[in-house]
Design a protein around this motif. Sequence first.
Motif, PDB file in Angstrom:
ATOM      1  N   VAL A  91       0.827  -1.204   0.000  1.00  0.00           N
ATOM      2  CA  VAL A  91       0.000   0.000   0.000  1.00  0.00           C
ATOM      3  C   VAL A  91       0.864   1.258   0.000  1.00  0.00           C
ATOM      4  O   VAL A  91       0.683   2.175  -0.815  1.00  0.00           O
ATOM      5  CB  VAL A  91      -0.956  -0.003   1.203  1.00  0.00           C
ATOM      6  N   LEU A  92       1.829   1.318   0.933  1.00  0.00           N
ATOM      7  CA  LEU A  92       2.650   2.522   1.054  1.00  0.00           C
ATOM      8  C   LEU A  92       3.457   2.792  -0.205  1.00  0.00           C
ATOM      9  O   LEU A  92       3.652   3.948  -0.593  1.00  0.00           O
ATOM     10  CB  LEU A  92       3.581   2.402   2.257  1.00  0.00           C
ATOM     11  N   SER A  93       3.925   1.733  -0.853  1.00  0.00           N
ATOM     12  CA  SER A  93       4.774   1.924  -2.039  1.00  0.00           C
ATOM     13  C   SER A  93       3.993   2.496  -3.214  1.00  0.00           C
ATOM     14  O   SER A  93       4.602   2.993  -4.168  1.00  0.00           O
ATOM     15  CB  SER A  93       5.435   0.603  -2.443  1.00  0.00           C
ATOM     16  N   GLY A  94       2.680   2.453  -3.145  1.00  0.00           N
ATOM     17  CA  GLY A  94       1.873   3.091  -4.188  1.00  0.00           C
ATOM     18  C   GLY A  94       1.670   4.576  -3.957  1.00  0.00           C
ATOM     19  O   GLY A  94       1.143   5.268  -4.837  1.00  0.00           O
ATOM     20  N   MET A  95       2.106   5.065  -2.787  1.00  0.00           N
ATOM     21  CA  MET A  95       1.862   6.458  -2.430  1.00  0.00           C
ATOM     22  C   MET A  95       3.130   7.234  -2.086  1.00  0.00           C
ATOM     23  O   MET A  95       3.195   8.443  -2.310  1.00  0.00           O
ATOM     24  CB  MET A  95       0.915   6.521  -1.221  1.00  0.00           C
ATOM     25  N   LEU A  96       4.133   6.538  -1.531  1.00  0.00           N
ATOM     26  CA  LEU A  96       5.363   7.186  -1.085  1.00  0.00           C
ATOM     27  C   LEU A  96       6.502   6.902  -2.049  1.00  0.00           C
ATOM     28  O   LEU A  96       6.538   5.855  -2.694  1.00  0.00           O
ATOM     29  CB  LEU A  96       5.757   6.672   0.305  1.00  0.00           C
ATOM     30  N   ASP A  97       7.451   7.813  -2.098  1.00  0.00           N
ATOM     31  CA  ASP A  97       8.668   7.584  -2.870  1.00  0.00           C
ATOM     32  C   ASP A  97       9.767   6.950  -2.027  1.00  0.00           C
ATOM     33  O   ASP A  97      10.627   6.247  -2.558  1.00  0.00           O
ATOM     34  CB  ASP A  97       9.168   8.916  -3.448  1.00  0.00           C
ATOM     35  N   ALA A  98       9.752   7.204  -0.726  1.00  0.00           N
ATOM     36  CA  ALA A  98      10.736   6.609   0.175  1.00  0.00           C
ATOM     37  C   ALA A  98      10.097   6.418   1.535  1.00  0.00           C
ATOM     38  O   ALA A  98       9.154   7.127   1.913  1.00  0.00           O
ATOM     39  CB  ALA A  98      11.987   7.473   0.288  1.00  0.00           C
ATOM     40  N   PHE A  99      10.629   5.457   2.278  1.00  0.00           N
ATOM     41  CA  PHE A  99      10.103   5.093   3.587  1.00  0.00           C
ATOM     42  C   PHE A  99      11.288   4.905   4.513  1.00  0.00           C
ATOM     43  O   PHE A  99      12.088   3.990   4.343  1.00  0.00           O
ATOM     44  CB  PHE A  99       9.297   3.800   3.469  1.00  0.00           C
ATOM     45  N   VAL A 100      11.441   5.818   5.475  1.00  0.00           N
ATOM     46  CA  VAL A 100      12.533   5.766   6.451  1.00  0.00           C
ATOM     47  C   VAL A 100      11.952   5.186   7.729  1.00  0.00           C
ATOM     48  O   VAL A 100      11.047   5.775   8.322  1.00  0.00           O
ATOM     49  CB  VAL A 100      13.120   7.167   6.710  1.00  0.00           C
ATOM     50  N   ALA A 101      12.464   4.012   8.153  1.00  0.00           N
ATOM     51  CA  ALA A 101      11.792   3.290   9.235  1.00  0.00           C
ATOM     52  C   ALA A 101      12.753   2.859  10.330  1.00  0.00           C
ATOM     53  O   ALA A 101      13.814   2.288  10.050  1.00  0.00           O
ATOM     54  CB  ALA A 101      11.093   2.057   8.679  1.00  0.00           C
ATOM     55  N   ARG A 102      12.392   3.143  11.571  1.00  0.00           N
ATOM     56  CA  ARG A 102      13.066   2.586  12.740  1.00  0.00           C
ATOM     57  C   ARG A 102      12.099   1.602  13.390  1.00  0.00           C
ATOM     58  O   ARG A 102      11.093   1.990  13.979  1.00  0.00           O
ATOM     59  CB  ARG A 102      13.454   3.659  13.750  1.00  0.00           C
ATOM     60  N   THR A 103      12.408   0.324  13.259  1.00  0.00           N
ATOM     61  CA  THR A 103      11.553  -0.699  13.844  1.00  0.00           C
ATOM     62  C   THR A 103      12.127  -1.234  15.142  1.00  0.00           C
ATOM     63  O   THR A 103      11.383  -1.712  15.998  1.00  0.00           O
ATOM     64  CB  THR A 103      11.391  -1.873  12.869  1.00  0.00           C
ATOM     65  N   ALA A 104      13.463  -1.203  15.283  1.00  0.00           N
ATOM     66  CA  ALA A 104      14.173  -1.828  16.409  1.00  0.00           C
ATOM     67  C   ALA A 104      13.901  -3.323  16.455  1.00  0.00           C
ATOM     68  O   ALA A 104      14.121  -3.969  17.477  1.00  0.00           O
ATOM     69  CB  ALA A 104      13.816  -1.170  17.739  1.00  0.00           C
ATOM     70  N   GLY A 105      13.429  -3.891  15.325  1.00  0.00           N
ATOM     71  CA  GLY A 105      13.209  -5.320  15.204  1.00  0.00           C
ATOM     72  C   GLY A 105      14.207  -5.924  14.226  1.00  0.00           C
ATOM     73  O   GLY A 105      15.223  -5.311  13.900  1.00  0.00           O
ATOM     74  N   PRO A 106      13.920  -7.113  13.714  1.00  0.00           N
ATOM     75  CA  PRO A 106      14.846  -7.764  12.783  1.00  0.00           C
ATOM     76  C   PRO A 106      14.988  -6.979  11.481  1.00  0.00           C
ATOM     77  O   PRO A 106      14.010  -6.417  10.970  1.00  0.00           O
ATOM     78  CB  PRO A 106      14.192  -9.136  12.538  1.00  0.00           C
ATOM     79  N   THR A 107      16.183  -6.963  10.935  1.00  0.00           N
ATOM     80  CA  THR A 107      16.410  -6.309   9.641  1.00  0.00           C
ATOM     81  C   THR A 107      15.578  -6.962   8.554  1.00  0.00           C
ATOM     82  O   THR A 107      15.191  -6.308   7.572  1.00  0.00           O
ATOM     83  CB  THR A 107      17.909  -6.364   9.278  1.00  0.00           C
ATOM     84  N   GLU A 108      15.252  -8.244   8.718  1.00  0.00           N
ATOM     85  CA  GLU A 108      14.456  -8.956   7.715  1.00  0.00           C
ATOM     86  C   GLU A 108      13.086  -8.304   7.522  1.00  0.00           C
ATOM     87  O   GLU A 108      12.509  -8.352   6.435  1.00  0.00           O
ATOM     88  CB  GLU A 108      14.269 -10.422   8.133  1.00  0.00           C
ATOM     89  N   GLU A 109      12.544  -7.701   8.575  1.00  0.00           N
ATOM     90  CA  GLU A 109      11.267  -7.007   8.443  1.00  0.00           C
ATOM     91  C   GLU A 109      11.389  -5.845   7.464  1.00  0.00           C
ATOM     92  O   GLU A 109      10.512  -5.614   6.625  1.00  0.00           O
ATOM     93  CB  GLU A 109      10.802  -6.493   9.806  1.00  0.00           C
ATOM     94  N   LEU A 110      12.503  -5.120   7.535  1.00  0.00           N
ATOM     95  CA  LEU A 110      12.735  -4.020   6.609  1.00  0.00           C
ATOM     96  C   LEU A 110      12.924  -4.550   5.185  1.00  0.00           C
ATOM     97  O   LEU A 110      12.538  -3.887   4.210  1.00  0.00           O
ATOM     98  CB  LEU A 110      13.944  -3.205   7.047  1.00  0.00           C
ATOM     99  N   ARG A 111      13.490  -5.728   5.047  1.00  0.00           N
ATOM    100  CA  ARG A 111      13.629  -6.310   3.705  1.00  0.00           C
ATOM    101  C   ARG A 111      12.257  -6.660   3.119  1.00  0.00           C
ATOM    102  O   ARG A 111      12.073  -6.632   1.908  1.00  0.00           O
ATOM    103  CB  ARG A 111      14.550  -7.534   3.752  1.00  0.00           C
ATOM    104  N   THR A 112      11.296  -6.972   3.975  1.00  0.00           N
ATOM    105  CA  THR A 112       9.929  -7.180   3.487  1.00  0.00           C
ATOM    106  C   THR A 112       9.356  -5.874   2.959  1.00  0.00           C
ATOM    107  O   THR A 112       8.713  -5.845   1.902  1.00  0.00           O
ATOM    108  CB  THR A 112       9.039  -7.741   4.613  1.00  0.00           C
ATOM    109  N   TYR A 113       9.587  -4.771   3.661  1.00  0.00           N
ATOM    110  CA  TYR A 113       9.156  -3.467   3.142  1.00  0.00           C
ATOM    111  C   TYR A 113       9.827  -3.177   1.797  1.00  0.00           C
ATOM    112  O   TYR A 113       9.230  -2.536   0.918  1.00  0.00           O
ATOM    113  CB  TYR A 113       9.541  -2.345   4.115  1.00  0.00           C
ATOM    114  N   ALA A 114      11.055  -3.625   1.641  1.00  0.00           N
ATOM    115  CA  ALA A 114      11.826  -3.307   0.431  1.00  0.00           C
ATOM    116  C   ALA A 114      11.558  -4.277  -0.719  1.00  0.00           C
ATOM    117  O   ALA A 114      12.141  -4.115  -1.798  1.00  0.00           O
ATOM    118  CB  ALA A 114      13.316  -3.309   0.762  1.00  0.00           C
ATOM    119  N   ASP A 115      10.694  -5.246  -0.514  1.00  0.00           N
ATOM    120  CA  ASP A 115      10.431  -6.250  -1.553  1.00  0.00           C
ATOM    121  C   ASP A 115       9.425  -5.730  -2.566  1.00  0.00           C
ATOM    122  O   ASP A 115       8.361  -6.314  -2.791  1.00  0.00           O
ATOM    123  CB  ASP A 115       9.948  -7.547  -0.909  1.00  0.00           C
ATOM    124  N   GLN A 116       9.727  -4.603  -3.151  1.00  0.00           N
ATOM    125  CA  GLN A 116       8.908  -3.963  -4.182  1.00  0.00           C
ATOM    126  C   GLN A 116       9.823  -2.988  -4.911  1.00  0.00           C
ATOM    127  O   GLN A 116      10.943  -2.754  -4.485  1.00  0.00           O
ATOM    128  CB  GLN A 116       7.677  -3.271  -3.583  1.00  0.00           C
TER     129      GLN A 116
END
Length: 308
Positions: A91-116
Amino acid sequence: MRHLLSISDLDDDELRRLVERGVAIAGDRRAAEHARPLAGRVVGIYFRRTSTRTRTSFSVAALRLGASIVAYGPDDLQENTGESTADTARVLSGMLDAFVARTAGPTEELRTYADQQRMAVVNAMSALEHPTQALADLTTIASRFGRVDGVRVRYVGEGNNTAVALALALTRFPGTTLHLNTPPEYGLPPQVLAEATALADASGSTIVEHHDMRPCPGADLVYTTRWQTTGTTKPHPDWRDRFAPFQVDDAVLADQPGALFMHDLPAHRGEEVTAEVLDGPRSIAFEQADNKLHSAMAVLERCLAEHR
């Protein structure tokens, strides 16, 4: 699409260019702002955990480069009601050009965000690694010494996400030394130490870890971080006793004559560092904080401005 999820995702040339660009922006920030290379872009800023420097630096960086921002707090996204990370990213990738995220969780979660392929994703700190902090650190080093190559850094404290990113970054530069004094059982994760050692072997740099406070011969910098890393807990109830010998005080600086002092902040005076050191004439910790903005501008340029 260019993401920044880990220092390991950058090749040597990309890493060096990002540091050089951070230094250039620090020297003439108005030139980068005047160009407004991100005009018309929209950057999402998502922080599940507290942040002063990283959140502010990326927000200000986006605005100064001409982008608009949408800020999300820890309770704002529907992930809290069960939506998957993959669906949120779609959803977000259809609206935003970039997403800066601090999750403090596994880096793999951020790779899921980047899988687009529509939205750049920047890791503003995961549990394992803080890559944008390392870029600010190297920008500070390069600004102060005119180079990163050959610089000797003594790091004192836990092998946390700041230390991980520093180890994966500094060892890429020839002739550097990263000398870590870490409390027993609180060193770098073994897989990170192995990766950084391999990088050091390839570049002709050095990384060593000691679980005591032996000095680093000829250190240019002494670096520490706070003992209570955001989003983490310590496995030992007596951890403060284990960390107490690893405080940076005047005696530590006396062991490293001529070395400057760095800290990623926030600092707890009287714990990891004394007030005399943090506020003393050899401290460049607040200059280092300023460079969070300059390196954030370099990161956003890389992720967005170079790929219109």
